[in-house]
Design an enzyme around this catalytic site. Structure first.
Site, PDB file in Angstrom:
ATOM      1  N   PRO A   1      44.037  36.807  41.348  1.00 54.42           N
ATOM      2  CA  PRO A   1      43.343  35.942  40.391  1.00 54.42           C
ATOM      3  C   PRO A   1      43.569  36.394  38.958  1.00 54.42           C
ATOM      4  O   PRO A   1      43.569  37.589  38.663  1.00 54.42           O
ATOM      5  CB  PRO A   1      41.871  36.094  40.796  1.00 54.42           C
ATOM      6  CG  PRO A   1      41.907  36.537  42.219  1.00 54.42           C
ATOM      7  CD  PRO A   1      43.131  37.375  42.349  1.00 54.42           C
ATOM      8  N   GLU A   2      43.762  35.433  38.062  1.00 56.59           N
ATOM      9  CA  GLU A   2      43.955  35.760  36.653  1.00 56.59           C
ATOM     10  C   GLU A   2      42.602  35.726  35.942  1.00 56.59           C
ATOM     11  O   GLU A   2      41.565  35.439  36.538  1.00 56.59           O
ATOM     12  CB  GLU A   2      44.978  34.808  36.045  1.00 56.59           C
ATOM     13  CG  GLU A   2      46.289  34.847  36.829  1.00 56.59           C
ATOM     14  CD  GLU A   2      47.503  34.288  36.109  1.00 56.59           C
ATOM     15  OE1 GLU A   2      47.512  34.226  34.876  1.00 56.59           O
ATOM     16  OE2 GLU A   2      48.470  33.926  36.807  1.00 56.59           O
TER      17      GLU A   2
ATOM     18  N   LYS B   1      40.910  41.183  34.522  1.00 50.86           N
ATOM     19  CA  LYS B   1      40.696  40.934  35.941  1.00 50.86           C
ATOM     20  C   LYS B   1      39.566  41.772  36.523  1.00 50.86           C
ATOM     21  O   LYS B   1      39.373  41.811  37.735  1.00 50.86           O
ATOM     22  CB  LYS B   1      42.006  41.198  36.697  1.00 50.86           C
ATOM     23  CG  LYS B   1      43.151  40.304  36.225  1.00 50.86           C
ATOM     24  CD  LYS B   1      44.466  40.632  36.896  1.00 50.86           C
ATOM     25  CE  LYS B   1      45.588  39.757  36.344  1.00 50.86           C
ATOM     26  NZ  LYS B   1      46.892  40.016  36.997  1.00 50.86           N
TER      27      LYS B   1
ATOM     28  N   ASN C   1      50.745  36.190  36.484  1.00 47.83           N
ATOM     29  CA  ASN C   1      52.083  35.626  36.650  1.00 47.83           C
ATOM     30  C   ASN C   1      52.186  34.182  36.159  1.00 47.83           C
ATOM     31  O   ASN C   1      53.222  33.763  35.630  1.00 47.83           O
ATOM     32  CB  ASN C   1      52.486  35.697  38.127  1.00 47.83           C
ATOM     33  CG  ASN C   1      53.986  35.836  38.307  1.00 47.83           C
ATOM     34  OD1 ASN C   1      54.720  36.107  37.359  1.00 47.83           O
ATOM     35  ND2 ASN C   1      54.446  35.637  39.527  1.00 47.83           N
TER      36      ASN C   1
ATOM     37  N   ARG D   1      57.505  40.978  41.040  1.00 50.06           N
ATOM     38  CA  ARG D   1      56.879  39.652  41.113  1.00 50.06           C
ATOM     39  C   ARG D   1      57.940  38.588  40.886  1.00 50.06           C
ATOM     40  O   ARG D   1      58.970  38.843  40.256  1.00 50.06           O
ATOM     41  CB  ARG D   1      55.784  39.504  40.035  1.00 50.06           C
ATOM     42  CG  ARG D   1      54.676  40.530  40.103  1.00 50.06           C
ATOM     43  CD  ARG D   1      53.790  40.365  41.317  1.00 50.06           C
ATOM     44  NE  ARG D   1      53.097  39.104  41.327  1.00 50.06           N
ATOM     45  CZ  ARG D   1      51.938  38.875  40.716  1.00 50.06           C
ATOM     46  NH1 ARG D   1      51.366  39.839  40.015  1.00 50.06           N
ATOM     47  NH2 ARG D   1      51.340  37.705  40.784  1.00 50.06           N
TER      48      ARG D   1
END
Length: 276
Positions: A2-3, A52, A162, A258
């Site tokens: 989660p961002e 986060k 991301n 990533r």
């Protein structure tokens, strides 16, 4: 993972549902049982987020520090969900509402002094009023690392993950591997201002939308994006699809562990982009 918009939305919801009230606290799984005993029946004062990291404040200088990590979930809803002892790390309940935490990277009981140390180590968070963009700029403009890596560094851009990374670089036409020290100050300022504008919309809408009006499904007649992350985006998870601006297939490559997405035409190799 989660961002930042997710943790900030959770903080707002926890404060709205439980703030200022005594709550029931339990750890059916048992891994947070000792702390839960200390917190049970005490007042939950409120919650806040930085990047986060999620902090839930209780009376008596007790704070639950949560990092959801890759698989963690904090679900808030009616207090009629059966307890799952094998997975339920923490349950907070009051007034017919419960918050269930499962699978976090960590869930720890800390003090305000320990919380201050976490805040000091975190980069500026575009969603916080106290964010100091100069701290991020000081690291970016000195760094030889790729801007695509720097934007994922939580000590520089707290809360950016991301999706926001890929979308902001596209919106500014920056090639992801350009060193941070090659990013001009006015481009950095524009990147930061874009984050400050877009991330609160993610908190409000519980989804990330980065596509401007001329490129929306309504304006172009294309089908809306269908993805578990939700939201209309330019490049994230659109590998092989045509760029919404120029039609070039969106590229994807592994980058620092990533997936990275970009448009080879809008973000050509070496492009340092510019302010919007």
């Amino acid at each position: 993972m989660p961002e930042g918009h997710v943790t900030h939305r959770l903080a707002r919801t926890l404060t709205a549902d439980f703030g200022g009230r005594p709550v029931r606290v339990s750890s059916p799984q048992g891994r947070f049982a000792d702390a839960a005993v200390l917190l049970d029946g005490t007042v939950l004062e409120g919650a806040e987020a930085v990047g986060k990291h999620l902090f839930v404040r209780f009376e008596g200088d007790r704070i639950v520090w949560i990092h959801l990590g890759l698989i963690g979930k904090l679900q808030i809803g009616p207090d009629d969900v059966p307890v799952s002892p094998e997975t339920l790390r923490l349950r907070i309940a009051a007034g017919g509402v419960r918050a269930d935490l499962r699978g976090p990277q960590w869930c720890r009981l800390i003090t305000s002094a320990e919380m201050d140390a976490v805040l000091a180590a975190s980069g500026p968070d575009p969603l916080r009023a106290d964010a100091d963009a100069e701290r991020a700029w000081a690291k970016v403009h000195r760094s030889k690392k790729a801007i695509g890596a720097l934007m994922m560094d939580q000590s520089i851009f707290a809360g950016v993950g991301n999706i926001y990374r890929a979308e902001l670089l596209f919106r500014h036409r920056i090639y992801p591997e350009v060193p941070g020290q090659h990013i001009a100050r006015d481009t950095f300022d524009s990147l930061w201002a874009d984050l400050v504008e877009l991330m609160p919309l993610g908190v409000r809408d519980a989804r990330i939308d980065t596509v401007e009006e001329p490129h929306t499904p309504e304006a172009t007649g294309r089908a809306p994006r269908v993805d578990r992350h939700g939201g209309e985006v330019y490049v994230y998870r659109r590998a092989g699809d045509p760029c919404l601006v120029c039609g070039t297939p969106v590229a994807r490559a592994a980058f620092h562990g990533r997936n990275l997405y970009w448009c080879p035409a809008c973000q050509p190799e070496g492009s340092r982009g510019g302010p919007r």
